[in-house]
Design a protein around this motif. Structure first.
Motif, PDB file in Angstrom:
ATOM      1  N   SER A 183       0.850  -1.195   0.000  1.00  0.00           N
ATOM      2  CA  SER A 183       0.000   0.000   0.000  1.00  0.00           C
ATOM      3  C   SER A 183       0.886   1.245   0.000  1.00  0.00           C
ATOM      4  O   SER A 183       1.829   1.332   0.794  1.00  0.00           O
ATOM      5  CB  SER A 183      -0.896   0.011   1.244  1.00  0.00           C
ATOM      6  OG  SER A 183      -1.460   1.297   1.410  1.00  0.00           O
ATOM      7  N   THR A 184       0.539   2.198  -0.859  1.00  0.00           N
ATOM      8  CA  THR A 184       1.308   3.456  -0.869  1.00  0.00           C
ATOM      9  C   THR A 184       1.096   4.237   0.429  1.00  0.00           C
ATOM     10  O   THR A 184       1.901   5.094   0.774  1.00  0.00           O
ATOM     11  CB  THR A 184       0.895   4.345  -2.063  1.00  0.00           C
ATOM     12  OG1 THR A 184      -0.515   4.588  -1.987  1.00  0.00           O
ATOM     13  CG2 THR A 184       1.234   3.704  -3.394  1.00  0.00           C
ATOM     14  N   LYS A 196     -18.432   3.479  -9.582  1.00  0.00           N
ATOM     15  CA  LYS A 196     -17.226   3.970  -8.917  1.00  0.00           C
ATOM     16  C   LYS A 196     -15.988   3.798  -9.800  1.00  0.00           C
ATOM     17  O   LYS A 196     -15.713   2.733 -10.330  1.00  0.00           O
ATOM     18  CB  LYS A 196     -17.037   3.234  -7.587  1.00  0.00           C
ATOM     19  CG  LYS A 196     -15.890   3.797  -6.765  1.00  0.00           C
ATOM     20  CD  LYS A 196     -16.115   3.605  -5.283  1.00  0.00           C
ATOM     21  CE  LYS A 196     -14.861   3.905  -4.494  1.00  0.00           C
ATOM     22  NZ  LYS A 196     -15.065   3.869  -3.051  1.00  0.00           N
ATOM     23  N   GLN A 217      -0.569  -2.352  -6.456  1.00  0.00           N
ATOM     24  CA  GLN A 217      -0.665  -2.539  -5.005  1.00  0.00           C
ATOM     25  C   GLN A 217      -1.172  -3.949  -4.745  1.00  0.00           C
ATOM     26  O   GLN A 217      -2.097  -4.412  -5.406  1.00  0.00           O
ATOM     27  CB  GLN A 217      -1.662  -1.552  -4.398  1.00  0.00           C
ATOM     28  CG  GLN A 217      -1.087  -0.196  -4.128  1.00  0.00           C
ATOM     29  CD  GLN A 217      -2.043   0.706  -3.362  1.00  0.00           C
ATOM     30  OE1 GLN A 217      -1.621   1.602  -2.656  1.00  0.00           O
ATOM     31  NE2 GLN A 217      -3.332   0.491  -3.498  1.00  0.00           N
ATOM     32  N   ARG A 254      -5.715  -0.428   0.635  1.00  0.00           N
ATOM     33  CA  ARG A 254      -6.881  -0.331   1.518  1.00  0.00           C
ATOM     34  C   ARG A 254      -7.728   0.891   1.180  1.00  0.00           C
ATOM     35  O   ARG A 254      -7.224   1.895   0.668  1.00  0.00           O
ATOM     36  CB  ARG A 254      -6.466  -0.312   2.978  1.00  0.00           C
ATOM     37  CG  ARG A 254      -5.524   0.786   3.383  1.00  0.00           C
ATOM     38  CD  ARG A 254      -5.266   0.693   4.886  1.00  0.00           C
ATOM     39  NE  ARG A 254      -4.427   1.780   5.344  1.00  0.00           N
ATOM     40  CZ  ARG A 254      -3.105   1.736   5.397  1.00  0.00           C
ATOM     41  NH1 ARG A 254      -2.467   0.662   4.991  1.00  0.00           N
ATOM     42  NH2 ARG A 254      -2.423   2.783   5.844  1.00  0.00           N
ATOM     43  N   GLY A 255      -9.018   0.746   1.515  1.00  0.00           N
ATOM     44  CA  GLY A 255      -9.944   1.841   1.283  1.00  0.00           C
ATOM     45  C   GLY A 255     -10.526   2.321   2.594  1.00  0.00           C
ATOM     46  O   GLY A 255     -10.042   1.952   3.668  1.00  0.00           O
ATOM     47  N   ARG A 256     -11.552   3.149   2.519  1.00  0.00           N
ATOM     48  CA  ARG A 256     -12.213   3.637   3.731  1.00  0.00           C
ATOM     49  C   ARG A 256     -12.931   2.483   4.410  1.00  0.00           C
ATOM     50  O   ARG A 256     -13.242   1.471   3.782  1.00  0.00           O
ATOM     51  CB  ARG A 256     -13.226   4.716   3.363  1.00  0.00           C
ATOM     52  CG  ARG A 256     -12.598   5.988   2.836  1.00  0.00           C
ATOM     53  CD  ARG A 256     -13.666   6.924   2.293  1.00  0.00           C
ATOM     54  NE  ARG A 256     -14.606   7.295   3.320  1.00  0.00           N
ATOM     55  CZ  ARG A 256     -15.915   7.019   3.277  1.00  0.00           C
ATOM     56  NH1 ARG A 256     -16.431   6.395   2.240  1.00  0.00           N
ATOM     57  NH2 ARG A 256     -16.707   7.397   4.251  1.00  0.00           N
TER      58      ARG A 256
HETATM   59  C1  BTN Z   1     -12.117   4.161  -0.863  1.00  0.00           C
HETATM   60  O1  BTN Z   1     -12.862   4.454  -1.793  1.00  0.00           O
HETATM   61  O2  BTN Z   1     -12.510   3.409   0.041  1.00  0.00           O
HETATM   62  C2  BTN Z   1     -10.729   4.741  -0.819  1.00  0.00           C
HETATM   63  C3  BTN Z   1      -9.765   3.990  -1.676  1.00  0.00           C
HETATM   64  C4  BTN Z   1      -8.366   4.574  -1.645  1.00  0.00           C
HETATM   65  C5  BTN Z   1      -7.377   3.754  -2.442  1.00  0.00           C
HETATM   66  C6  BTN Z   1      -6.026   4.409  -2.539  1.00  0.00           C
HETATM   67  S1  BTN Z   1      -4.986   3.645  -3.745  1.00  0.00           S
HETATM   68  C7  BTN Z   1      -3.623   4.553  -3.173  1.00  0.00           C
HETATM   69  C8  BTN Z   1      -3.715   4.546  -1.672  1.00  0.00           C
HETATM   70  N1  BTN Z   1      -3.126   3.336  -1.132  1.00  0.00           N
HETATM   71  C9  BTN Z   1      -4.032   2.574  -0.511  1.00  0.00           C
HETATM   72  O3  BTN Z   1      -3.787   1.493   0.053  1.00  0.00           O
HETATM   73  N2  BTN Z   1      -5.227   3.159  -0.563  1.00  0.00           N
HETATM   74  C10 BTN Z   1      -5.198   4.423  -1.269  1.00  0.00           C
END
Ligand code: BTN
Length: 272
Positions: A44-45, A136, A68, A72-74
């Motif tokens: 993950s960045t 999305k 990646q 991860r996301g929200r």
């Molecule tokens: C979401 O919609 O839930 C947010 C997603 C965010 C994804 C980006 S990709 C670059 C950065 N690295 C991650 O692990 N997540 C964010």
């Protein structure tokens, strides 16, 4: 895109490798993206950016990954970003009172870069999902390190589906799309990244103006006026998404006429 981690697979699309140099070439910014750290592959960045921030990385440093493997996301969701998409994190040092606006400037800059480079109309689902035609295409994750009343650093993570073959993933086939699918244009990554960083810098530098950013973000929300169900922690709020306030909270009018402010969470459209 958000899917279960177990289903993570690679994409077979042949793509040119990005490099820090190709991203920086022709980039018209003063601060964001003057320092770019590129990795072919990262879990993950967000984590790599956090490590750099703790080492004292400069304002505007960008960490970008060719792919990646544990994005991860929200709301503890996973984010799918195999090769051929955009996954990057930007290190910023904003003023504490600007924190609510980071979501706004990040989602606005994704929308504007998509429209200018891919020539397709995009919108924002509260608080910061970027949609094309209701599906999305981009997501934003912001992680802040706050000490006392000072922001040590903020990491703005942005993922955009550029070449993602959403039809290969049952979990998102109906709800997600990609720029390639919507615009028919081939590998837009470099141009999207440059346009995104330039737009983000422009908005970031105009943060002290406050209100115009809030208004521009509000005007791009596709959620307002819709019948929604918001999940915020264990609370579920249903009603009409009537407004957003300047802190970014969503204001929902329930069937009993009462207004509820939702500060964080997720909304889905309600059929009625
Ligand atoms: C979401 O919609 O839930 C947010 C997603 C965010 C994804 C980006 S990709 C670059 C950065 N690295 C991650 O692990 N997540 C964010």
């Amino acid at each position: 895109m958000v899917i279960s981690l177990k289903r993570h697979r690679g994409s077979n699309i042949p793509v040119k490798e990005l490099t820090a140099e190709t991203i920086k070439r022709g980039l018209k910014t003063r601060c964001i993206g003057r320092e770019v750290i590129y990795y072919t592959s990262l879990p993950s960045t967000m984590d790599a950016a956090r490590d750099e921030a703790l080492k004292g990385a400069k304002e505007g440093t960008v960490i970008i990954a060719g792919e990646q493997t544990g994005g991860r996301g929200r709301l503890q969701r996973a984010w799918l970003a195999p090769k051929g998409n955009v996954a990057l994190s930007i290190i910023l040092h904003p003023d504490i009172k600007s924190l609510p606006c980071l979501i706004m400037i990040a989602s606005l800059s994704v929308v504007r870069s998509i429209e200018s480079i891919a020539s397709v109309k995009a919108g924002i689902k509260w608080p910061n999902d970027v949609l094309i035609g209701g599906k999305k295409t981009g997501g934003i994750l912001i992680e802040n390190e706050v000490v006392g009343n000072k922001v040590a650093f903020s990491i703005v993570g942005i993922g955009i589906n550029i070449n993602l073959k959403v039809d290969d993933y049952n979990e998102i086939a109906e709800t997600a799309t990609s720029l390639k699918k919507e615009s028919g244009k081939d590998d837009l990554r470099i141009n999207i990244i440059r346009s995104l960083l330039e737009e983000l810098e422009r908005l970031y530098l105009s943060l002290p103006e406050g209100k115009p950013i809030y208004e521009a973000w509000r005007d791009r929300l596709v959620t307002l006026g819709k019948n929604v169900k918001a999940q915020s922690g264990s609370q579920v709020i249903e009603g009409i998404a009537e407004a957003v306030d300047e802190s970014g909270a969503l204001v929902i009018r329930g069937e009993d006429g009462r207004l509820t402010r939702v500060v964080a969470g997720d909304v889905t459209l309600r059929k009625k």
